[in-house]
Design a protein around this motif. Structure first.
Motif, mmCIF file in Angstrom:
data_model
loop_
_atom_site.group_PDB
_atom_site.id
_atom_site.type_symbol
_atom_site.label_atom_id
_atom_site.label_comp_id
_atom_site.label_asym_id
_atom_site.label_seq_id
_atom_site.Cartn_x
_atom_site.Cartn_y
_atom_site.Cartn_z
ATOM 1 N N ASP A 184 0.836 -1.197 0.000
ATOM 2 C CA ASP A 184 0.000 0.000 0.000
ATOM 3 C C ASP A 184 0.870 1.246 0.000
ATOM 4 O O ASP A 184 1.828 1.352 0.772
ATOM 5 C CB ASP A 184 -0.914 0.027 1.225
ATOM 6 N N GLY A 185 0.529 2.179 -0.857
ATOM 7 C CA GLY A 185 1.253 3.435 -0.952
ATOM 8 C C GLY A 185 2.251 3.464 -2.094
ATOM 9 O O GLY A 185 2.747 4.523 -2.464
ATOM 10 N N VAL A 186 2.565 2.330 -2.686
ATOM 11 C CA VAL A 186 3.512 2.266 -3.796
ATOM 12 C C VAL A 186 2.734 2.343 -5.095
ATOM 13 O O VAL A 186 1.835 1.545 -5.344
ATOM 14 C CB VAL A 186 4.345 0.964 -3.746
ATOM 15 N N SER A 187 3.049 3.344 -5.924
ATOM 16 C CA SER A 187 2.348 3.457 -7.205
ATOM 17 C C SER A 187 3.102 2.743 -8.323
ATOM 18 O O SER A 187 2.486 2.214 -9.242
ATOM 19 C CB SER A 187 2.121 4.922 -7.572
ATOM 20 N N SER A 188 4.425 2.720 -8.272
ATOM 21 C CA SER A 188 5.208 1.963 -9.257
ATOM 22 C C SER A 188 6.563 1.623 -8.655
ATOM 23 O O SER A 188 7.024 2.277 -7.718
ATOM 24 C CB SER A 188 5.387 2.758 -10.558
ATOM 25 N N SER A 214 4.910 11.678 3.290
ATOM 26 C CA SER A 214 5.907 11.159 4.229
ATOM 27 C C SER A 214 6.332 9.772 3.755
ATOM 28 O O SER A 214 5.520 8.855 3.678
ATOM 29 C CB SER A 214 5.319 11.079 5.635
ATOM 30 N N THR A 215 7.621 9.624 3.470
ATOM 31 C CA THR A 215 8.095 8.367 2.887
ATOM 32 C C THR A 215 8.974 7.546 3.813
ATOM 33 O O THR A 215 9.408 6.465 3.434
ATOM 34 C CB THR A 215 8.890 8.654 1.599
ATOM 35 N N ASP A 216 9.247 8.039 5.020
ATOM 36 C CA ASP A 216 10.165 7.327 5.914
ATOM 37 C C ASP A 216 9.656 5.937 6.264
ATOM 38 O O ASP A 216 10.386 4.946 6.160
ATOM 39 C CB ASP A 216 10.405 8.131 7.190
ATOM 40 N N ASP A 217 8.410 5.852 6.696
ATOM 41 C CA ASP A 217 7.855 4.549 7.063
ATOM 42 C C ASP A 217 7.717 3.643 5.854
ATOM 43 O O ASP A 217 7.958 2.434 5.942
ATOM 44 C CB ASP A 217 6.481 4.724 7.731
ATOM 45 N N LEU A 218 7.314 4.221 4.729
ATOM 46 C CA LEU A 218 7.120 3.421 3.515
ATOM 47 C C LEU A 218 8.441 2.822 3.037
ATOM 48 O O LEU A 218 8.492 1.658 2.639
ATOM 49 C CB LEU A 218 6.490 4.264 2.402
ATOM 50 N N GLN A 219 9.506 3.599 3.114
ATOM 51 C CA GLN A 219 10.807 3.095 2.660
ATOM 52 C C GLN A 219 11.236 1.875 3.468
ATOM 53 O O GLN A 219 11.668 0.870 2.906
ATOM 54 C CB GLN A 219 11.862 4.194 2.760
ATOM 55 N N GLN A 220 11.091 1.955 4.773
ATOM 56 C CA GLN A 220 11.466 0.826 5.638
ATOM 57 C C GLN A 220 10.548 -0.371 5.398
ATOM 58 O O GLN A 220 11.008 -1.516 5.335
ATOM 59 C CB GLN A 220 11.427 1.254 7.110
ATOM 60 N N THR A 221 9.258 -0.127 5.233
ATOM 61 C CA THR A 221 8.291 -1.205 4.995
ATOM 62 C C THR A 221 8.586 -1.925 3.689
ATOM 63 O O THR A 221 8.596 -3.154 3.620
ATOM 64 C CB THR A 221 6.848 -0.639 4.970
ATOM 65 N N VAL A 222 8.844 -1.157 2.622
ATOM 66 C CA VAL A 222 9.137 -1.748 1.313
ATOM 67 C C VAL A 222 10.431 -2.541 1.370
ATOM 68 O O VAL A 222 10.512 -3.674 0.895
ATOM 69 C CB VAL A 222 9.195 -0.652 0.224
ATOM 70 N N ARG A 223 11.456 -1.959 1.976
ATOM 71 C CA ARG A 223 12.748 -2.651 2.042
ATOM 72 C C ARG A 223 12.623 -3.962 2.807
ATOM 73 O O ARG A 223 13.107 -4.995 2.350
ATOM 74 C CB ARG A 223 13.813 -1.767 2.699
ATOM 75 N N THR A 259 5.830 6.965 -5.167
ATOM 76 C CA THR A 259 4.633 7.005 -4.330
ATOM 77 C C THR A 259 4.009 8.399 -4.382
ATOM 78 O O THR A 259 4.675 9.368 -4.764
ATOM 79 C CB THR A 259 4.971 6.653 -2.865
ATOM 80 N N TYR A 260 2.739 8.483 -4.019
ATOM 81 C CA TYR A 260 2.063 9.766 -3.911
ATOM 82 C C TYR A 260 1.998 10.248 -2.462
ATOM 83 O O TYR A 260 1.465 11.309 -2.186
ATOM 84 C CB TYR A 260 0.638 9.665 -4.481
ATOM 85 N N LEU A 261 2.554 9.475 -1.533
ATOM 86 C CA LEU A 261 2.559 9.854 -0.129
ATOM 87 C C LEU A 261 3.537 11.000 0.114
ATOM 88 O O LEU A 261 4.576 11.097 -0.538
ATOM 89 C CB LEU A 261 2.945 8.663 0.751
#
Length: 186
Positions: free
Chosen positions: A125-129, A149-158, A145-147
């Motif tokens: 969730d939150g990743v567009s491509s 704040s990307t800090d949490d998303l970066q860690q989650t994706v990694r 992403t269109y978010l």
């Protein structure tokens, strides 16, 4: 147990560059000789006479002859080197047999691992491509992403992609590095 020695599957890339260069040189040389031959058969001998005149003026010790021999030698050595030195391995070996027969080796291409990682990242969730590239033991993942704040998303994706890549059971699992880029509608 079989006494046949095991062989490892080491698929290497095709030799398209040396083959293309060699084919191009042969085609150009053949075309030049065909042109000179056809011109000679039609009675126009100026091309052949000009080539013979230019060639007859060269002495065995002339610098032009040495330069031509040096260029041809370097070209030959480059083609020989490109043909003999193996390219980068294109397959990654998995440690498990995934329920296959005993002695079965499972392999994945580098591009398959790249596509797998990008597809796994796009499920979050939150990743567009997502795009990925595997170089050596590093898997670089570029996520859009269109978010805000990307800090949490970066860690989650990694973490999610690293876990999925580790689950593949590769003998040397690549380390995932994630780059997040934000896109905003204007």
């Amino acid at each position: 147990m079989s006494s046949t020695p095991t062989r490892t599957l080491r698929r290497r890339p095709s030799r398209t560059v040396p083959a293309t260069v060699t084919a191009l040189v042969l085609v150009l040389g053949g075309a030049a000789l065909a042109w000179a031959g056809i011109a000679g058969l039609t009675g126009d001998t100026t091309l052949a006479e000009g080539s013979l005149t230019a060639g007859s003026g060269l002495a065995w010790g002339s610098p032009a002859l040495y330069a031509a021999v040096a260029v041809l030698t370097v070209l030959g050595l480059v083609l020989l080197f490109a043909a003999l030195v193996p390219g980068r391995r294109t397959l990654l070996t998995a440690g498990s047999t995934w329920g296959g027969p005993e002695g079965t080796t499972t392999v994945l291409s580098r591009s398959a691992v790249e596509r797998f990682a990008a597809a796994r990242a796009e499920q979050i969730d939150g990743v567009s491509s997502a795009r990925s590239s595997l170089r050596g033991s590093r898997l670089k993942l570029s996520v859009t992403t269109y978010l805000l704040s990307t800090d949490d998303l970066q860690q989650t994706v990694r973490n999610a992609v690293q876990s999925s890549v580790d689950d593949l059971g590769l003998e040397s699992a690549p380390r995932v590095r994630t780059i997040i880029r934000t896109e905003h509608d204007d």
